[in-house]
Design a protein around this motif. Structure first.
Motif, PDB file in Angstrom:
ATOM      1  N   TYR A 210      -5.812 -27.112  10.175  1.00  0.00           N
ATOM      2  CA  TYR A 210      -4.961 -26.672   9.072  1.00  0.00           C
ATOM      3  C   TYR A 210      -4.347 -27.861   8.328  1.00  0.00           C
ATOM      4  O   TYR A 210      -4.269 -27.870   7.099  1.00  0.00           O
TER       5      TYR A 210
ATOM      6  N   ARG B 126      -6.463 -13.905  10.034  1.00  0.00           N
ATOM      7  CA  ARG B 126      -5.873 -15.066   9.348  1.00  0.00           C
ATOM      8  C   ARG B 126      -4.708 -15.673  10.133  1.00  0.00           C
ATOM      9  O   ARG B 126      -4.048 -16.584   9.634  1.00  0.00           O
TER      10      ARG B 126
ATOM     11  N   ASN C  81     -12.972 -13.940   9.301  1.00  0.00           N
ATOM     12  CA  ASN C  81     -11.617 -14.228   9.774  1.00  0.00           C
ATOM     13  C   ASN C  81     -11.454 -15.744   9.869  1.00  0.00           C
ATOM     14  O   ASN C  81     -11.903 -16.368  10.830  1.00  0.00           O
ATOM     15  N   PRO C  82     -10.820 -16.374   8.854  1.00  0.00           N
ATOM     16  CA  PRO C  82     -10.740 -17.838   8.845  1.00  0.00           C
ATOM     17  C   PRO C  82      -9.837 -18.370   9.953  1.00  0.00           C
ATOM     18  O   PRO C  82      -8.854 -17.740  10.335  1.00  0.00           O
ATOM     19  N   GLY C  83     -10.208 -19.538  10.465  1.00  0.00           N
ATOM     20  CA  GLY C  83      -9.407 -20.169  11.514  1.00  0.00           C
ATOM     21  C   GLY C  83     -10.282 -20.909  12.499  1.00  0.00           C
ATOM     22  O   GLY C  83     -11.464 -21.177  12.248  1.00  0.00           O
TER      23      GLY C  83
ATOM     24  N   ASP D 165      -5.963 -13.959   0.020  1.00  0.00           N
ATOM     25  CA  ASP D 165      -5.862 -13.172   1.242  1.00  0.00           C
ATOM     26  C   ASP D 165      -7.042 -13.442   2.175  1.00  0.00           C
ATOM     27  O   ASP D 165      -7.323 -12.658   3.080  1.00  0.00           O
ATOM     28  N   GLN D 166      -7.737 -14.553   1.943  1.00  0.00           N
ATOM     29  CA  GLN D 166      -8.873 -14.948   2.770  1.00  0.00           C
ATOM     30  C   GLN D 166      -8.689 -16.349   3.336  1.00  0.00           C
ATOM     31  O   GLN D 166      -9.650 -17.023   3.676  1.00  0.00           O
ATOM     32  N   THR D 167      -7.426 -16.777   3.409  1.00  0.00           N
ATOM     33  CA  THR D 167      -7.126 -18.106   3.925  1.00  0.00           C
ATOM     34  C   THR D 167      -6.163 -18.002   5.104  1.00  0.00           C
ATOM     35  O   THR D 167      -5.452 -17.009   5.266  1.00  0.00           O
ATOM     36  N   ILE D 168      -6.140 -19.043   5.902  1.00  0.00           N
ATOM     37  CA  ILE D 168      -5.278 -19.060   7.081  1.00  0.00           C
ATOM     38  C   ILE D 168      -3.815 -18.994   6.651  1.00  0.00           C
ATOM     39  O   ILE D 168      -3.391 -19.694   5.719  1.00  0.00           O
TER      40      ILE D 168
ATOM     41  N   GLU E 145     -14.365 -21.309   7.900  1.00  0.00           N
ATOM     42  CA  GLU E 145     -13.728 -21.820   6.695  1.00  0.00           C
ATOM     43  C   GLU E 145     -12.940 -20.731   5.969  1.00  0.00           C
ATOM     44  O   GLU E 145     -13.184 -19.542   6.145  1.00  0.00           O
ATOM     45  N   ASN E 146     -11.999 -21.168   5.123  1.00  0.00           N
ATOM     46  CA  ASN E 146     -11.262 -20.244   4.280  1.00  0.00           C
ATOM     47  C   ASN E 146     -12.192 -19.619   3.241  1.00  0.00           C
ATOM     48  O   ASN E 146     -13.183 -20.227   2.818  1.00  0.00           O
TER      49      ASN E 146
ATOM     50  N   PHE F  64     -17.274 -19.044   5.452  1.00  0.00           N
ATOM     51  CA  PHE F  64     -16.547 -17.778   5.378  1.00  0.00           C
ATOM     52  C   PHE F  64     -17.465 -16.651   4.915  1.00  0.00           C
ATOM     53  O   PHE F  64     -18.262 -16.800   3.986  1.00  0.00           O
TER      54      PHE F  64
END
Length: 566
Positions: free
Chosen positions: A403, A96, A522-524, A553-556, A547-548, A448
């Motif tokens: 982002y 992340r 792994n988002p980003g 806890d799964q977002t950038i 993607e997120n 994701f």
């Protein structure tokens, strides 16, 4: 959770070589320490030709980062060099947290001269040997160093405990400023000239054509076991490595434990790491450790052999070392058989969680091309492409654009397969060699937590060649490989879905293909590129926008306050 504080300072240090010497590296102290890296301009004897090079803390190679699984690491980089700079922590997943991954204009704008940036990241679920290097221009020719991640406290290696450990960083050396060499090649529309030497821990060894030599050496004791952490930091060469008179037991690749196997030589591509156990049980003497390129395509290479010395304790320095029997430079058979022996450990403690169901199938062809170039002396310029698309670098970080939802920076229409299928590895192809250069980077959007299978297919556009590909932000499983054209009906039946090697960098064989699988958790924005700097600079690269996820806890993570600006 431990925290390690390190500071990097970049400057030009003058390196002078032409005196004989050897260094015995002390054993690694597993007790982690705090480091303060200070800038200095230092006269260091390394190669015959004195020249200024960009270094970290005046060291070549740069300092080793020691951490332990579960640590938090902070590394402050202050740039005093004349070039913009970014540092990539090669193989660290940076969950992340792509802001600290390092590739310039992908996850960050570069650190400008006189500016600083703190790379702040956690080491989670990883242990073993990785490395760090500059990720802008060709500056990783001299800006690189090892990363050693020790297991958690109380956790033993899943192989015999070594008595000592050594780092061996293999590299390339140019007698001139490498950036000027690149500029000259670009002016002509041709590849830059080959390197002048290979090195082991910054030293070429006594086979280098110089009136005086510098050689790296390690001292071993009869009967003891040693772990060698080997890193290929060369810009453009896959390398064979061997130790005269000694077999090596491979126990880890790219910071992932493997099923141990014995070999008299290893093959290691740029970007890869390999840990081997060596038992010092031979006649007490001096033995050369040697590295030289592997190239099984009809292309020129710098075929100079770099050497270091493994010396038993008590043996005088005037004993002439023996040379190992390295595979021939074009030994395809050894390369294929060696890679076929690599298997994940796949134990209850270290399982191989291979995706068995695939949500997204990707097929990327690797091609070289020749585009018009009115400003080039030859009127043309060599290019490289994936699915016939030459990647164009943006002027702002792609992760930042993603982002903050900045429009007009990139598109997400990179094709899942080549626009026109053809006989990829047939007779040399000379027609329609031009590649497509768009006005903006074209990326691929990945859902994701979806599972991805990517087949990388070499082609005979201009020439077949091996290509080591590195994926940022992830490890992947190498489920299959072969020579010739990938057959989607027959080849998947031969996949290893039980214990395939897990890596972050994999060589696509000359005139062949490699299939990898990974879970996009792994988002980003994550870079993927050939780790031959020559091909990367020609455009052999792309990026995935992952993607997120739905959870917090799964977002950038938000960007750090000191993120460099363009």
């Amino acid at each position: 959770m431990g925290r390690r504080h390190c500071s990097f300072y970049l400057n030009c240090a003058f390196l002078f070589m032409c005196s004989i010497g050897w260094i015995s590296l002390p054993p690694v102290n597993a007790a982690l320490k705090q480091y303060q890296f200070d800038i200095q301009v230092k006269n260091v004897s390394r190669l015959c030709h004195a020249k200024p090079i960009v270094t970290v803390n005046g060291m070549f190679p740069g300092p080793t980062i020691y951490a332990r699984e579960g640590d938090r690491v902070q590394i402050n980089v202050t740039n005093y060099a004349q070039y913009n700079m970014s540092i990539h922590w090669h193989g660290l997943k940076q969950y992340r947290n792509g802001w600290v991954d390092g590739p310039a204009y992908v996850t960050q704008c570069p650190i400008q001269t006189g500016q600083s940036y703190t790379y702040d990241f956690n080491v989670t679920g990883q242990r073993g040997t990785l490395w760090w290097h500059a990720h802008i221009f060709w500056l990783r020719a001299t800006v690189y160093g090892a990363i050693v991640i020790m297991p958690e406290q109380g956790m033993a290696y899943p192989f015999p405990q070594p008595d000592f450990e050594f780092n061996l960083v293999l590299g390339e050396w140019w007698n001139d400023d490498v950036e000027e060499v690149v500029k000259q090649g670009n002016k002509l529309g041709l590849p830059p000239r080959m390197s002048d030497a290979h090195t082991i821990n910054g030293k070429p060894g006594p086979l280098f054509p110089c009136s005086e030599k510098h050689t790296y050496a390690v001292e071993v004791e009869q009967g003891k076991k040693y772990l060698f952490r080997i890193i290929n930091a060369a810009l453009n060469d896959e390398l064979f490595f061997a130790i005269a008179g000694h077999n090596m037991t491979v126990v880890e690749v790219d910071a992932v434990y493997t099923k141990p196997f014995s070999t008299d030589a290893i093959l290691i591509a740029p970007g890869q790491t390999t840990n081997v156990l060596v038992h010092a049980n031979k006649i007490s003497s001096r033995y050369f450790m040697a590295a030289r390129p592997f190239m099984d395509a009809p292309l020129p290479i710098d075929n100079k052999t770099a050497t270091a010395i493994l010396q038993y304790k008590g043996v005088p320095n005037n004993v002439l070392p023996s040379l190992p029997n390295l595979p021939a430079p074009n030994d395809t058979s050894f390369a294929l058989s060696y890679n076929a022996k690599l298997r994940s450990l796949n134990s209850p403690q270290f399982p191989a969680n291979v995706p068995l169901k695939v949500d997204r199938h990707l097929f990327y062809t690797i091609g070289l091309g020749m585009n018009p170039c009115p400003t080039c002396q030859n009127g043309t310029r060599l290019t490289a492409s994936l699915n016939n698309i030459t990647f164009i670098m943006p002027q702002i970080g792609l992760l930042q654009a993603h982002y903050f939802n900045l429009t007009g920076v990139f598109t997400t229409d990179f094709p899942d397969r080549p626009p026109t299928p053809f006989n990829y590895t047939g007779a040399p192809l000379t027609a329609n060699l031009r590649t497509v250069r768009s006005t903006r980077p074209r990326l691929s959007r990945i859902a994701f937590n979806s599972t991805v299978e990517l087949v990388l297919q070499d082609t005979n556009l201009l020439s077949v060649e091996s290509h080591p590909f590195h994926l940022h932000g992830y490890n992947f499983f190498v489920v299959g490989t072969g020579i010739g054209n990938f057959d989607p009906k027959k080849d998947p039946a031969k996949y290893n879905l039980v214990d395939p090697p897990e890596r972050n960098t994999i060589g696509v064989p000359t005139g062949g293909w490699t299939a990898i699988r990974f879970r996009a958790d792994n988002p980003g924005v994550w870079f993927m590129h050939c780790h031959l700097e020559l091909h990367t600079s020609w455009g052999l690269k792309t990026a995935f926008v992952v993607e997120n996820g739905p959870g917090p806890d799964q977002t950038i993570l938000p960007p750090p306050k000191d993120l460099p600006s363009c």
